[in-house]
Design an enzyme around this catalytic site. Structure first.
Site, PDB file in Angstrom:
ATOM      1  CE  LYS A 145      21.876   2.130  31.479  1.00 39.98           C
ATOM      2  NZ  LYS A 145      20.977   0.976  31.600  1.00 39.98           N
ATOM      3  CG  ASP A 149      25.841   1.000  31.958  1.00 34.85           C
ATOM      4  OD1 ASP A 149      26.065   0.301  30.944  1.00 34.85           O
ATOM      5  OD2 ASP A 149      24.919   0.759  32.761  1.00 34.85           O
TER       6      ASP A 149
HETATM    7  P1  ATP Z   1      23.170   0.138  35.879  1.00 34.77           P
HETATM    8  O1  ATP Z   1      21.967   0.436  35.056  1.00 34.77           O
HETATM    9  O2  ATP Z   1      24.416   0.861  35.421  1.00 34.77           O
HETATM   10  O3  ATP Z   1      23.406  -1.288  36.134  1.00 34.77           O
HETATM   11  P2  ATP Z   1      21.672   1.147  38.087  1.00 34.77           P
HETATM   12  O4  ATP Z   1      21.180   2.417  37.473  1.00 34.77           O
HETATM   13  O5  ATP Z   1      20.723   0.026  38.179  1.00 34.77           O
HETATM   14  O6  ATP Z   1      22.983   0.730  37.352  1.00 34.77           O
HETATM   15  P3  ATP Z   1      23.019   2.624  40.121  1.00 34.77           P
HETATM   16  O7  ATP Z   1      22.130   3.659  40.702  1.00 34.77           O
HETATM   17  O8  ATP Z   1      24.016   3.073  39.128  1.00 34.77           O
HETATM   18  O9  ATP Z   1      22.138   1.453  39.531  1.00 34.77           O
HETATM   19  O10 ATP Z   1      23.779   1.906  41.337  1.00 34.77           O
HETATM   20  C1  ATP Z   1      23.863   0.543  41.551  1.00 34.77           C
HETATM   21  C2  ATP Z   1      24.538   0.310  42.910  1.00 34.77           C
HETATM   22  O11 ATP Z   1      25.842   0.910  42.896  1.00 34.77           O
HETATM   23  C3  ATP Z   1      23.804   0.970  44.059  1.00 34.77           C
HETATM   24  O12 ATP Z   1      22.879   0.086  44.629  1.00 34.77           O
HETATM   25  C4  ATP Z   1      24.922   1.333  45.024  1.00 34.77           C
HETATM   26  O13 ATP Z   1      25.104   0.332  45.999  1.00 34.77           O
HETATM   27  C5  ATP Z   1      26.201   1.382  44.194  1.00 34.77           C
HETATM   28  N1  ATP Z   1      26.773   2.750  44.061  1.00 34.77           N
HETATM   29  C6  ATP Z   1      28.060   3.081  44.220  1.00 34.77           C
HETATM   30  N2  ATP Z   1      28.253   4.400  44.003  1.00 34.77           N
HETATM   31  C7  ATP Z   1      27.076   4.924  43.702  1.00 34.77           C
HETATM   32  C8  ATP Z   1      26.655   6.239  43.374  1.00 34.77           C
HETATM   33  N3  ATP Z   1      27.477   7.290  43.314  1.00 34.77           N
HETATM   34  N4  ATP Z   1      25.348   6.413  43.093  1.00 34.77           N
HETATM   35  C9  ATP Z   1      24.490   5.349  43.125  1.00 34.77           C
HETATM   36  N5  ATP Z   1      24.848   4.108  43.455  1.00 34.77           N
HETATM   37  C10 ATP Z   1      26.138   3.872  43.738  1.00 34.77           C
END
Ligand code: ATP
Length: 311
Positions: free
Chosen positions: A15, A145
């Site tokens: 997203k 999310d």
């Molecule tokens: P958001 O925008 O929803 O806050 P994001 O896109 O910044 O999230 P993500 O890649 O969703 O970040 O992941 C955030 C943290 O979640 C990662 O640093 C990791 O430690 C943890 N995590 C747990 N499971 C997963 C997964 N399947 N994929 C990615 N990260 C994961």
């Protein structure tokens, strides 16, 4: 007998937040948000296979660095599968294989997409027919999310972002995403936003930004949408990662109609008015940031769905 079931693959989208309006901190520690999500064509594919024990493996697609993804019980895809199994009374462990196209800790909800895809894949594998609302309610327990990863398309999110109402849109929007080698922690960015606001901050409330985004989407105008993009976390993200200010400016200089920090960052989203214009922006930015950090995508796209059942 469960190990005779075929594997199921489900796909869920990343997203971008077209608007991210951050309200006050609530008693439960979350912030009240008014956000507009758009699902874009960077995807996570989760394949679930009946197995003797619960487990997860991760693969980066197209150069995605997956070194930050946990492979233990904290992995969001695994947590989602176990949550659904627990609630449905299923005792059939699966192995989940996650193919990630979405940057990790990039503000594009890749982990949430993994959870959404895992819920849909397991629901199909186990023949549960939970339905979208039921899966979204479970998803909200895993992360704010996750419901949007299930619904996809374009939606206004309120509460902590989990209460969704679809938004009418016309046509497709074409994006360039500038990935960042370092992730940003979402809680850290919210904390920095609070720190900068200080204890005396009062919520200005509705200020017309949501209506401007909705009107641009209804009209299908990339130019109007570019003018309406805004993110209350951008200042905090730029304070924690100062080079983002330069990336935003470089994107505009490269011909993007608009530039915004995606979610809590550090990914920067650049809006263009066509797929060809997106390619031109990539070409113009490549000397500065390198091709490996640039992705094109379009939105809106659909939410999590089963891709195939592998016989
Ligand atoms: P958001 O925008 O929803 O806050 P994001 O896109 O910044 O999230 P993500 O890649 O969703 O970040 O992941 C955030 C943290 O979640 C990662 O640093 C990791 O430690 C943890 N995590 C747990 N499971 C997963 C997964 N399947 N994929 C990615 N990260 C994961």
């Amino acid at each position: 007998m469960s190990e005779n079931r075929p594997a199921v693959t489900a796909r869920a989208p990343a997203k971008v937040n077209l608007l991210l309006q951050v309200g006050p901190v609530r008693d439960d520690g979350f912030h009240d948000l008014v956000t507009v999500f758009q699902a874009v064509s960077l995807h996570e594919d989760v394949t679930v296979t009946p197995a003797a024990d619960w487990g997860v493996s991760v693969e980066g697609a197209g150069g995605t660095d997956v070194s930050g993804v946990p492979l233990d019980g904290s992995n969001l895809a695994l947590r989602a599968a176990r949550l659904l199994a627990g609630r449905a009374g299923v005792d059939e462990p699966v192995h989940l294989h996650v193919r990630k196209e979405v940057p990790v800790a990039g503000g594009m909800a890749g982990g949430s997409a993994d959870a959404a895809a895992a819920l849909v894949a397991c629901d199909a594998l186990w023949g549960l027919h939970t339905g979208l609302d039921g899966l979204a309610a479970l998803g909200a327990e895993l992360g704010s999310d996750v419901p949007f990863g299930l619904h996809g398309r374009t939606a206004v999110g309120t509460g902590r972002g989990e209460q969704l109402v679809p938004v009418l849109t016309r046509g497709s929007f074409h994006w360039v995403f500038v990935l960042d080698p370092a992730g940003l922690s979402t809680p850290r960015v919210f904390a920095e936003c609070d720190r900068r606001r200080g204890p005396g901050w009062t919520d200005p409330g509705a200020d017309g930004r949501l209506e401007a985004v909705e009107a641009a989407l209804r009209g299908g105008s990339a130019e109007a949408l570019a003018a309406a993009l805004s993110n209350d976390l951008a200042e905090a993200a730029c304070a924690l990662a100062p080079h983002l200010t330069r990336t935003l400016a470089a994107g505009r200089d490269a011909g993007a109609l608009g530039a915004v920090v995606s979610g809590s960052g550090p990914t920067v989203a650049l809006l263009t008015d066509s797929a060809a214009a997106a390619r031109d922006v990539v070409a113009a930015l490549t000397p500065e940031v390198g091709e490996g950090r640039l992705r094109t995508a379009s939105g809106p796209v659909v939410g999590a769905r089963v891709l195939e059942a592998v016989a």
